[in-house]
Design a protein around this motif. Structure first.
Motif, PDB file in Angstrom:
ATOM      1  N   PHE A 135       0.831  -1.200   0.000  1.00 48.80           N
ATOM      2  CA  PHE A 135       0.000   0.000   0.000  1.00 48.80           C
ATOM      3  C   PHE A 135       0.870   1.255   0.000  1.00 48.80           C
ATOM      4  CE2 PHE A 135      -2.134   3.429   2.281  1.00 48.80           C
ATOM      5  CZ  PHE A 135      -3.307   3.548   1.547  1.00 48.80           C
ATOM      6  N   ILE A 136       1.886   1.266   0.839  1.00 49.47           N
ATOM      7  CA  ILE A 136       2.793   2.428   0.907  1.00 49.47           C
ATOM      8  C   ILE A 136       3.537   2.600  -0.413  1.00 49.47           C
ATOM      9  CG2 ILE A 136       4.855   3.348   2.031  1.00 49.47           C
ATOM     10  CD1 ILE A 136       3.903   1.990   4.617  1.00 49.47           C
ATOM     11  N   LEU A 137       4.031   1.477  -0.970  1.00 50.77           N
ATOM     12  CA  LEU A 137       4.741   1.535  -2.246  1.00 50.77           C
ATOM     13  C   LEU A 137       3.828   2.064  -3.353  1.00 50.77           C
ATOM     14  CD1 LEU A 137       7.288   0.844  -3.908  1.00 50.77           C
ATOM     15  CD2 LEU A 137       6.288  -1.415  -4.313  1.00 50.77           C
ATOM     16  N   THR A 138       2.581   1.619  -3.361  1.00 52.00           N
ATOM     17  CA  THR A 138       1.623   2.081  -4.360  1.00 52.00           C
ATOM     18  C   THR A 138       1.388   3.585  -4.229  1.00 52.00           C
ATOM     19  OG1 THR A 138       0.504  -0.061  -4.358  1.00 52.00           O
ATOM     20  CG2 THR A 138      -0.718   1.802  -5.258  1.00 52.00           C
ATOM     21  N   ALA A 139       1.238   4.054  -2.986  1.00 58.39           N
ATOM     22  CA  ALA A 139       1.041   5.486  -2.754  1.00 58.39           C
ATOM     23  C   ALA A 139       2.255   6.285  -3.217  1.00 58.39           C
ATOM     24  CB  ALA A 139       0.779   5.735  -1.266  1.00 58.39           C
ATOM     25  N   VAL A 140       3.452   5.770  -2.926  1.00 60.62           N
ATOM     26  CA  VAL A 140       4.687   6.449  -3.343  1.00 60.62           C
ATOM     27  C   VAL A 140       4.765   6.517  -4.871  1.00 60.62           C
ATOM     28  CG1 VAL A 140       7.212   6.254  -3.411  1.00 60.62           C
ATOM     29  CG2 VAL A 140       5.982   5.892  -1.260  1.00 60.62           C
ATOM     30  N   CYS A 141       4.437   5.424  -5.538  1.00 61.21           N
ATOM     31  CA  CYS A 141       4.491   5.392  -6.997  1.00 61.21           C
ATOM     32  C   CYS A 141       3.443   6.319  -7.611  1.00 61.21           C
ATOM     33  CB  CYS A 141       4.298   3.964  -7.502  1.00 61.21           C
ATOM     34  SG  CYS A 141       5.706   2.878  -7.199  1.00 61.21           S
ATOM     35  N   TYR A 142       2.270   6.391  -6.984  1.00 59.76           N
ATOM     36  CA  TYR A 142       1.232   7.279  -7.495  1.00 59.76           C
ATOM     37  C   TYR A 142       1.673   8.738  -7.380  1.00 59.76           C
ATOM     38  CZ  TYR A 142      -3.293   9.498  -8.182  1.00 59.76           C
ATOM     39  OH  TYR A 142      -4.310  10.310  -8.646  1.00 59.76           O
ATOM     40  N   VAL A 143       2.162   9.101  -6.195  1.00 60.78           N
ATOM     41  CA  VAL A 143       2.651  10.473  -5.994  1.00 60.78           C
ATOM     42  C   VAL A 143       3.830  10.751  -6.924  1.00 60.78           C
ATOM     43  CG1 VAL A 143       3.726  12.054  -4.345  1.00 60.78           C
ATOM     44  CG2 VAL A 143       1.841  10.582  -3.615  1.00 60.78           C
ATOM     45  N   GLY A 144       4.698   9.742  -7.115  1.00 57.20           N
ATOM     46  CA  GLY A 144       5.829   9.898  -8.023  1.00 57.20           C
ATOM     47  C   GLY A 144       5.371  10.144  -9.445  1.00 57.20           C
ATOM     48  N   THR A 145       4.346   9.435  -9.876  1.00 64.58           N
ATOM     49  CA  THR A 145       3.803   9.633 -11.228  1.00 64.58           C
ATOM     50  C   THR A 145       3.293  11.062 -11.402  1.00 64.58           C
ATOM     51  OG1 THR A 145       3.121   7.306 -11.344  1.00 64.58           O
ATOM     52  CG2 THR A 145       2.097   8.832 -12.899  1.00 64.58           C
ATOM     53  N   ILE A 146       2.557  11.554 -10.422  1.00 63.32           N
ATOM     54  CA  ILE A 146       2.019  12.920 -10.484  1.00 63.32           C
ATOM     55  C   ILE A 146       3.160  13.930 -10.554  1.00 63.32           C
ATOM     56  CG2 ILE A 146       0.616  14.653  -9.321  1.00 63.32           C
ATOM     57  CD1 ILE A 146      -0.959  12.261 -10.363  1.00 63.32           C
ATOM     58  N   ASN A 147       4.170  13.751  -9.702  1.00 67.44           N
ATOM     59  CA  ASN A 147       5.283  14.708  -9.664  1.00 67.44           C
ATOM     60  C   ASN A 147       6.092  14.703 -10.954  1.00 67.44           C
ATOM     61  OD1 ASN A 147       4.773  15.768  -7.103  1.00 67.44           O
ATOM     62  ND2 ASN A 147       5.925  14.152  -6.071  1.00 67.44           N
ATOM     63  N   VAL A 148       6.322  13.524 -11.524  1.00 67.72           N
ATOM     64  CA  VAL A 148       7.065  13.453 -12.786  1.00 67.72           C
ATOM     65  C   VAL A 148       6.298  14.170 -13.886  1.00 67.72           C
ATOM     66  CG1 VAL A 148       7.867  11.902 -14.615  1.00 67.72           C
ATOM     67  CG2 VAL A 148       8.331  11.348 -12.229  1.00 67.72           C
ATOM     68  N   LEU A 149       4.986  13.941 -13.949  1.00 65.96           N
ATOM     69  CA  LEU A 149       4.183  14.585 -14.987  1.00 65.96           C
ATOM     70  C   LEU A 149       4.072  16.092 -14.772  1.00 65.96           C
ATOM     71  CD1 LEU A 149       1.270  12.008 -15.465  1.00 65.96           C
ATOM     72  CD2 LEU A 149       3.353  12.265 -16.804  1.00 65.96           C
ATOM     73  N   LYS A 150       4.164  16.522 -13.517  1.00 58.64           N
ATOM     74  CA  LYS A 150       4.082  17.951 -13.225  1.00 58.64           C
ATOM     75  C   LYS A 150       5.401  18.666 -13.497  1.00 58.64           C
ATOM     76  CE  LYS A 150       0.508  18.476  -9.642  1.00 58.64           C
ATOM     77  NZ  LYS A 150       0.293  18.799  -8.207  1.00 58.64           N
TER      78      LYS A 150
END
Length: 257
Positions: A236-251
């Motif tokens: 769950f934590i890894l998924t949250a980190v990857c989701y936030v990472g995806t948003i930050n990379v796209l931003k």
């Protein structure tokens, strides 16, 4: 705005996936009707029908996966991204709308395949055997978990959905990292996914070893609910980190083709 994005994503994907579901339904019906025929000509027809049915299963499983990931890449990280990122919406909404629809279609394709196989098992006279096997497997899982069956079913359903969401988010993150490569972005996405997967497996192994050190060598043969809960929390934590990472990379690191 999120609702409008979800609606648009639904329209763009269902027009491609709906024919695949219809093909699966038709091949399931045809194969079921031919299940009891027994002569040389019908055997040929049954063989062709079974082959077509197998192809339809592959189309549903692979087609759904490929479509959803290719759409994420093309819609956000190619020329189409120039339009998407000029819309007055948050990057989070763009990704979340795709994640919601992708998760729905993935679960729907799994259920469609399971339902199709059950129909075929019923038509071929093996339904009772399959049902007994599923019942025995369910009872064993309920016994091992130590939970009441209704609670176990709810938790199992939540975990299935969570695993689907988690797997999609990991691929999204890998695709986002892949576009950071100046060339060969697709290869970069595969390399990124491989690196994420290896790191995840190593961390899960390290967690298991910690539980073994605490509880003794015999623990690995009879793990308890604590290990399962710990691994679920980690993913769950890894998924949250990857989701936030995806948003930050796209931003912050968006590099459209």
């Amino acid at each position: 705005m999120l609702g409008k994005l979800i609606k648009q994503e639904w329209k763009a994907t269902i027009r491609i996936l709906l024919p695949l579901y219809m093909i699966l339904g038709c091949t399931t019906l045809m194969t079921s009707l031919l299940a009891h025929w027994d002569n040389d000509f019908s055997n040929l027809i049954t063989g062709l029908s079974t082959f077509t049915y197998g192809i339809s299963l592959i189309m549903i499983a692979a087609g759904t996966t490929i479509l959803l990931y290719v759409r994420f890449y093309k819609n956000l990280l190619t020329d189409e991204g120039y339009l998407m990122f000029t819309l007055p919406v948050k990057t989070n909404d763009l990704v979340l709308s795709k994640l919601i629809i992708s998760s729905f279609h993935t679960v729907a394709s799994i259920l469609a395949v399971i339902l199709s196989l059950l129909v075929l098992a019923y038509a071929s006279g093996h339904y009772e055997t399959v049902r007994a096997g599923i019942g025995l497997f369910r009872e064993e899982l309920v016994h091992e978990s130590g939970l009441a069956e209704p609670l176990f079913i709810i938790i199992a359903a939540v975990l299935v959905i969570f695993s689907v969401v988690s797997s999609i988010v990991l691929v999204y993150f890998a695709i986002a990292l892949g576009q950071l490569f100046t060339s060969h972005r697709i290869i970069g996405a595969f390399v990124s996914y491989g690196a994420i997967y290896v790191v995840m497996e190593l961390l899960l192994f390290a967690m298991m070893m910690v539980f073994v050190l605490i509880n003794g060598p015999g623990y690995i043969d009879a793990p308890d609910f604590a290990l399962f809960l710990g691994m679920t929390l980690f993913i769950f934590i890894l998924t949250a980190v990857c989701y936030v990472g995806t948003i930050n990379v796209l931003k912050k690191k968006l590099n459209l083709e």
